[in-house]
Design an enzyme around this catalytic site. Structure first.
Site, PDB file in Angstrom:
ATOM      1  N   LYS A   2       0.837  -1.213   0.000  1.00 48.14           N
ATOM      2  CA  LYS A   2       0.000   0.000   0.000  1.00 48.14           C
ATOM      3  C   LYS A   2       0.865   1.254   0.000  1.00 48.14           C
ATOM      4  CE  LYS A   2      -2.580  -2.783  -0.442  1.00 48.14           C
ATOM      5  NZ  LYS A   2      -2.450  -4.247  -0.390  1.00 48.14           N
ATOM      6  N   HIS A  39     -23.671  14.500   3.010  1.00 48.27           N
ATOM      7  CA  HIS A  39     -23.501  14.995   1.646  1.00 48.27           C
ATOM      8  C   HIS A  39     -22.434  16.077   1.628  1.00 48.27           C
ATOM      9  CE1 HIS A  39     -24.434  16.300  -2.394  1.00 48.27           C
ATOM     10  NE2 HIS A  39     -24.449  17.549  -1.942  1.00 48.27           N
ATOM     11  N   GLY A  93      -0.357 -14.165 -13.223  1.00 53.17           N
ATOM     12  CA  GLY A  93      -1.407 -14.207 -12.210  1.00 53.17           C
ATOM     13  C   GLY A  93      -2.097 -12.863 -12.046  1.00 53.17           C
ATOM     14  N   VAL A 129       0.964 -19.926 -18.685  1.00 46.32           N
ATOM     15  CA  VAL A 129       2.416 -19.824 -18.880  1.00 46.32           C
ATOM     16  C   VAL A 129       3.033 -21.214 -18.794  1.00 46.32           C
ATOM     17  CG1 VAL A 129       4.554 -18.861 -17.956  1.00 46.32           C
ATOM     18  CG2 VAL A 129       2.481 -17.482 -17.979  1.00 46.32           C
TER      19      VAL A 129
HETATM   20  P1  FAD Z   1       1.803 -14.203   8.223  1.00 47.99           P
HETATM   21  O1  FAD Z   1       1.530 -12.756   8.110  1.00 47.99           O
HETATM   22  O2  FAD Z   1       2.433 -14.891   7.067  1.00 47.99           O
HETATM   23  O3  FAD Z   1       2.706 -14.380   9.535  1.00 47.99           O
HETATM   24  C1  FAD Z   1       3.207 -15.605   9.931  1.00 47.99           C
HETATM   25  C2  FAD Z   1       4.415 -15.369  10.824  1.00 47.99           C
HETATM   26  O4  FAD Z   1       4.803 -16.619  11.391  1.00 47.99           O
HETATM   27  C3  FAD Z   1       5.632 -14.841  10.086  1.00 47.99           C
HETATM   28  O5  FAD Z   1       6.196 -13.778  10.806  1.00 47.99           O
HETATM   29  C4  FAD Z   1       6.568 -16.044  10.053  1.00 47.99           C
HETATM   30  O6  FAD Z   1       7.931 -15.677  10.028  1.00 47.99           O
HETATM   31  C5  FAD Z   1       6.204 -16.733  11.356  1.00 47.99           C
HETATM   32  N1  FAD Z   1       6.559 -18.163  11.400  1.00 47.99           N
HETATM   33  C6  FAD Z   1       6.302 -19.123  10.467  1.00 47.99           C
HETATM   34  N2  FAD Z   1       6.752 -20.323  10.881  1.00 47.99           N
HETATM   35  C7  FAD Z   1       7.288 -20.115  12.103  1.00 47.99           C
HETATM   36  C8  FAD Z   1       7.914 -20.974  13.044  1.00 47.99           C
HETATM   37  N3  FAD Z   1       8.038 -22.282  12.830  1.00 47.99           N
HETATM   38  N4  FAD Z   1       8.366 -20.412  14.185  1.00 47.99           N
HETATM   39  C9  FAD Z   1       8.235 -19.091  14.441  1.00 47.99           C
HETATM   40  N5  FAD Z   1       7.651 -18.244  13.592  1.00 47.99           N
HETATM   41  C10 FAD Z   1       7.165 -18.754  12.441  1.00 47.99           C
HETATM   42  N6  FAD Z   1      -4.097  -9.179   3.007  1.00 47.99           N
HETATM   43  C11 FAD Z   1      -5.043  -8.259   3.264  1.00 47.99           C
HETATM   44  O7  FAD Z   1      -5.956  -8.522   4.039  1.00 47.99           O
HETATM   45  N7  FAD Z   1      -5.001  -7.013   2.677  1.00 47.99           N
HETATM   46  C12 FAD Z   1      -4.028  -6.676   1.803  1.00 47.99           C
HETATM   47  O8  FAD Z   1      -4.018  -5.548   1.293  1.00 47.99           O
HETATM   48  C13 FAD Z   1      -3.014  -7.616   1.513  1.00 47.99           C
HETATM   49  N8  FAD Z   1      -2.005  -7.312   0.665  1.00 47.99           N
HETATM   50  C14 FAD Z   1      -1.008  -8.226   0.467  1.00 47.99           C
HETATM   51  C15 FAD Z   1       0.029  -7.883  -0.392  1.00 47.99           C
HETATM   52  C16 FAD Z   1       1.068  -8.777  -0.622  1.00 47.99           C
HETATM   53  C17 FAD Z   1       2.201  -8.394  -1.544  1.00 47.99           C
HETATM   54  C18 FAD Z   1       1.070 -10.042   0.048  1.00 47.99           C
HETATM   55  C19 FAD Z   1       2.200 -11.016  -0.157  1.00 47.99           C
HETATM   56  C20 FAD Z   1       0.030 -10.399   0.892  1.00 47.99           C
HETATM   57  C21 FAD Z   1      -1.026  -9.494   1.103  1.00 47.99           C
HETATM   58  N9  FAD Z   1      -2.092  -9.803   1.946  1.00 47.99           N
HETATM   59  C22 FAD Z   1      -3.085  -8.887   2.161  1.00 47.99           C
HETATM   60  C23 FAD Z   1      -2.198 -11.116   2.614  1.00 47.99           C
HETATM   61  C24 FAD Z   1      -1.749 -11.002   4.070  1.00 47.99           C
HETATM   62  O9  FAD Z   1      -0.427 -10.519   4.123  1.00 47.99           O
HETATM   63  C25 FAD Z   1      -1.867 -12.349   4.745  1.00 47.99           C
HETATM   64  O10 FAD Z   1      -3.185 -12.841   4.589  1.00 47.99           O
HETATM   65  C26 FAD Z   1      -1.557 -12.245   6.224  1.00 47.99           C
HETATM   66  O11 FAD Z   1      -0.262 -11.736   6.441  1.00 47.99           O
HETATM   67  C27 FAD Z   1      -1.695 -13.610   6.896  1.00 47.99           C
HETATM   68  O12 FAD Z   1      -1.474 -13.452   8.251  1.00 47.99           O
HETATM   69  P2  FAD Z   1      -0.936 -14.643   9.154  1.00 47.99           P
HETATM   70  O13 FAD Z   1      -0.768 -14.051  10.511  1.00 47.99           O
HETATM   71  O14 FAD Z   1      -1.794 -15.822   8.989  1.00 47.99           O
HETATM   72  O15 FAD Z   1       0.502 -15.039   8.553  1.00 47.99           O
HETATM   73  P1  AMP Z   2      -4.405 -15.434  -6.355  1.00 46.87           P
HETATM   74  O1  AMP Z   2      -4.410 -16.870  -5.930  1.00 46.87           O
HETATM   75  O2  AMP Z   2      -5.693 -14.703  -6.133  1.00 46.87           O
HETATM   76  O3  AMP Z   2      -3.200 -14.671  -5.857  1.00 46.87           O
HETATM   77  O4  AMP Z   2      -4.263 -15.431  -7.947  1.00 46.87           O
HETATM   78  C1  AMP Z   2      -3.280 -16.145  -8.651  1.00 46.87           C
HETATM   79  C2  AMP Z   2      -3.721 -16.237 -10.124  1.00 46.87           C
HETATM   80  O5  AMP Z   2      -2.656 -16.809 -10.896  1.00 46.87           O
HETATM   81  C3  AMP Z   2      -4.946 -17.117 -10.357  1.00 46.87           C
HETATM   82  O6  AMP Z   2      -5.929 -16.354 -10.990  1.00 46.87           O
HETATM   83  C4  AMP Z   2      -4.436 -18.252 -11.251  1.00 46.87           C
HETATM   84  O7  AMP Z   2      -5.388 -18.631 -12.228  1.00 46.87           O
HETATM   85  C5  AMP Z   2      -3.220 -17.620 -11.944  1.00 46.87           C
HETATM   86  N1  AMP Z   2      -2.225 -18.621 -12.409  1.00 46.87           N
HETATM   87  C6  AMP Z   2      -1.747 -19.704 -11.739  1.00 46.87           C
HETATM   88  N2  AMP Z   2      -0.814 -20.387 -12.483  1.00 46.87           N
HETATM   89  C7  AMP Z   2      -0.704 -19.721 -13.688  1.00 46.87           C
HETATM   90  C8  AMP Z   2       0.094 -19.916 -14.900  1.00 46.87           C
HETATM   91  N3  AMP Z   2       0.983 -20.922 -15.036  1.00 46.87           N
HETATM   92  N4  AMP Z   2      -0.072 -19.017 -15.905  1.00 46.87           N
HETATM   93  C9  AMP Z   2      -0.916 -17.976 -15.789  1.00 46.87           C
HETATM   94  N5  AMP Z   2      -1.690 -17.748 -14.687  1.00 46.87           N
HETATM   95  C10 AMP Z   2      -1.595 -18.589 -13.635  1.00 46.87           C
END
Ligand code: FAD
Ligand code: AMP
Length: 467
Positions: free
Chosen positions: A57, A446, A187, A244
């Site tokens: 963001k 509004h 994707g 792909v």
């Molecule tokens: P995570 O955030 O993955 O945290 C897990 C933690 O556990 C990590 O710190 C990891 O290091 C730790 N861990 C793992 N295994 C171990 C272990 N064995 N011992 C100790 N620690 C461990 N979601 C939204 O809702 N809004 C968004 O705008 C959004 N944007 C995103 C953009 C990107 C580029 C990405 C990659 C994801 C985005 N997401 C978004 C998804 C969101 O980040 C995840 O859904 C969320 O972080 C999941 O939370 P979690 O706590 O389950 O896991």
């Molecule tokens: P999301 O799971 O919402 O992050 O979206 C991932 C997207 O990648 C999905 O819409 C999939 O259909 C797409 N996807 C997965 N594998 C391939 C591939 N080999 N080529 C093109 N698109 C893909």
């Protein structure tokens, strides 16, 4: 007696929220997390704060400002000749935002008396957890309850393995230090579209390759069509039916083969989904069941096959969203404390932070049709909103579906500026089991964009005023 009432493994939005809530409820709580930043320091907040929601963001906002100055500022009479972007400053700002927020979690832990341990946790028998700290030291702790919140990592496909120089995962895509001339994205999910938008706004020629025939198959069809058209107008080439099959790096270029065609780019982002993160955890050995994709299996209360061991957030699948994990964390903490608590899975909002944003809650029109549910539709275009006109952001619309007999709100879908904020009104309405009539009778300030939600609610009964 166990060392802790609750051991939380993982300090992402699922784990850290669960830990804070457990402590608030009087339980002795420890949260173990292994994330280290580039300076090898503990950095709480998981994927979301370090390489997910927040840094994406930050870059979306920076790139939006840049694009606004280039493309829209002049219409407001603002002259921004020769606007330039300094990627290093943009990335430093992003890093500062991340640092402030991750340190904020450490502060919240302190305030709420959650013990924080940096290290990799492994499950052992009798609700014991073995922690390996970054310097290799090991300690074993025991808990009456364990909450697994280890999150997820990017899916790697064998035909396009990450080297994080030319073929990037989402983390690599957030760290690009020079605008690539040509950028490919595999994707067209939320992550692919958001990261593609960032670099497209900064000047890359972006091509998104999506295997599925429909754009944003999970979104409402009408909203998805509007969004696809708008993103195309912004310069994002979106190729559907593009499976792909290979990606090869040679001479500082990536050649991507898909559906009998080829694309040559300077960098390729692979954003094809995320997989559960259970490496190092020895969850199977501890008797925890996983499904065929590796997600930890839990019941409605997020309890695993072992009483007292719970799992929440991305590691159990479903909507892989920060707020879904956080609310599961709250539910589990309250259940452990003996309170009644449940998750409202039906009212989880989904947001894609393109510009304009795409947001929805509840059923899409195609889901209602295939379930043969009779519904009424109200919709309102932002082009007819005074506030949208004043700001100059008039793309998109609000669509509301209500049950034909009961008038209860079944789904709300928004494509428009600030949809991420607007959708919360719909979530609250659905959570409180409001009818479209309730929304229609609610006074909206509004001029606001929220008036478009009001007008769409009026439209369910054919009484829209401004369109
Ligand atoms: P995570 O955030 O993955 O945290 C897990 C933690 O556990 C990590 O710190 C990891 O290091 C730790 N861990 C793992 N295994 C171990 C272990 N064995 N011992 C100790 N620690 C461990 N979601 C939204 O809702 N809004 C968004 O705008 C959004 N944007 C995103 C953009 C990107 C580029 C990405 C990659 C994801 C985005 N997401 C978004 C998804 C969101 O980040 C995840 O859904 C969320 O972080 C999941 O939370 P979690 O706590 O389950 O896991
Ligand atoms: P999301 O799971 O919402 O992050 O979206 C991932 C997207 O990648 C999905 O819409 C999939 O259909 C797409 N996807 C997965 N594998 C391939 C591939 N080999 N080529 C093109 N698109 C893909």
């Amino acid at each position: 007696m166990a060392d802790y009432n609750v051991i939380v493994i993982g300090a992402g939005p699922a784990g850290y929220v669960a830990a804070i809530r457990c402590s608030q409820l009087g339980m002795k709580t420890v949260c173990v997390d292994k994330w280290l930043n580039s300076e090898n320091q503990a950095s709480l907040g998981g994927t979301c704060l370090n390489v997910g929601c927040i840094p994406s963001k930050a870059l979306l906002d920076s790139s939006h400002h840049y694009s606004f100055m280039q493309k829209q500022a002049a219409t407001h009479g603002i002259k921004c000749d020769n606007v330039t972007i300094d990627i290093k400053t943009m990335q430093t700002r992003k890093a500062e935002v991340v640092e402030t927020l991750t340190k904020g979690i450490a502060g919240l832990f302190k305030k709420n008396k959650v013990t924080s341990i940096t290290g990799t946790a492994k499950l052992a028998a009798n609700k014991q957890v073995i922690i390996t700290e970054p310097d290799g030291k090991q300690q074993t702790i025991s808990g009456d309850n364990i909450i697994i919140a280890t999150g997820s990592t990017p899916v790697q496909i064998p035909i396009a393995k990450f080297d994080n120089k030319f073929i990037l995962d989402s983390t690599g895509a957030l760290a690009i230090d020079k605008v690539p001339e040509r950028l490919g994205v595999i994707g067209a999910g939320a992550i692919g579209l958001e990261l593609g938008s960032v670099w497209s706004r900064l000047g890359s020629q972006v091509t998104v390759l999506e295997a599925l025939p429909d754009f944003l198959a999970m979104a409402d069809r009408k909203i998805a069509t509007l969004a696809q058209r708008e993103l195309k107008k912004q310069g994002l080439a979106i190729n559907l039916n593009a499976q792909v099959t290979s990606a090869t790096v040679a001479d500082d270029e990536v050649t991507v083969s898909y559906s009998e065609q080829q694309l040559v780019v300077d960098k390729l982002i692979v954003a094809v989904g995320r997989k559960p993160h259970t490496d190092n955890l020895d969850a199977n050995e501890a008797g925890i069941q996983m499904d065929e994709r590796g997600f930890i299996q839990v019941d409605k209360q997020c309890q695993t096959a072992i009483a007292g061991i719970y799992a929440i957030g991305d590691v159990i699948g479903g909507a892989m969203l920060a707020h879904k994990g956080s609310e599961e964390g709250v539910m589990v903490a309250e259940l452990i404390a003996g309170q009644k608590s449940k998750m409202s899975y039906a009212t989880i909002p989904f947001v894609i932070y393109t510009h304009p944003e795409i947001a929805w809650v509840g059923k899409t029109e195609q889901q209602l049709k295939s379930a043969k549910i009779e519904y009424k539709t109200g919709q309102f275009p932002f082009a007819a909103s005074g506030r949208a006109r004043a700001s100059g952001d008039t793309s998109g619309m609000v669509r509301i579906f209500a049950d034909a007999k009961t008038d209860s709100i079944l789904g709300v879908h928004i494509f428009g500026n600030n949809a991420s904020e607007l959708i919360t009104e719909a979530v609250v309405a659905m959570e409180l089991e409001a009818s479209a009539e309730d929304l229609a009778r609610t006074i909206h300030a509004h001029p606001t964009l929220a008036e478009a939600v009001h007008e769409a609610a009026l439209g369910v009964d054919g009484r829209t005023i401004h369109a």
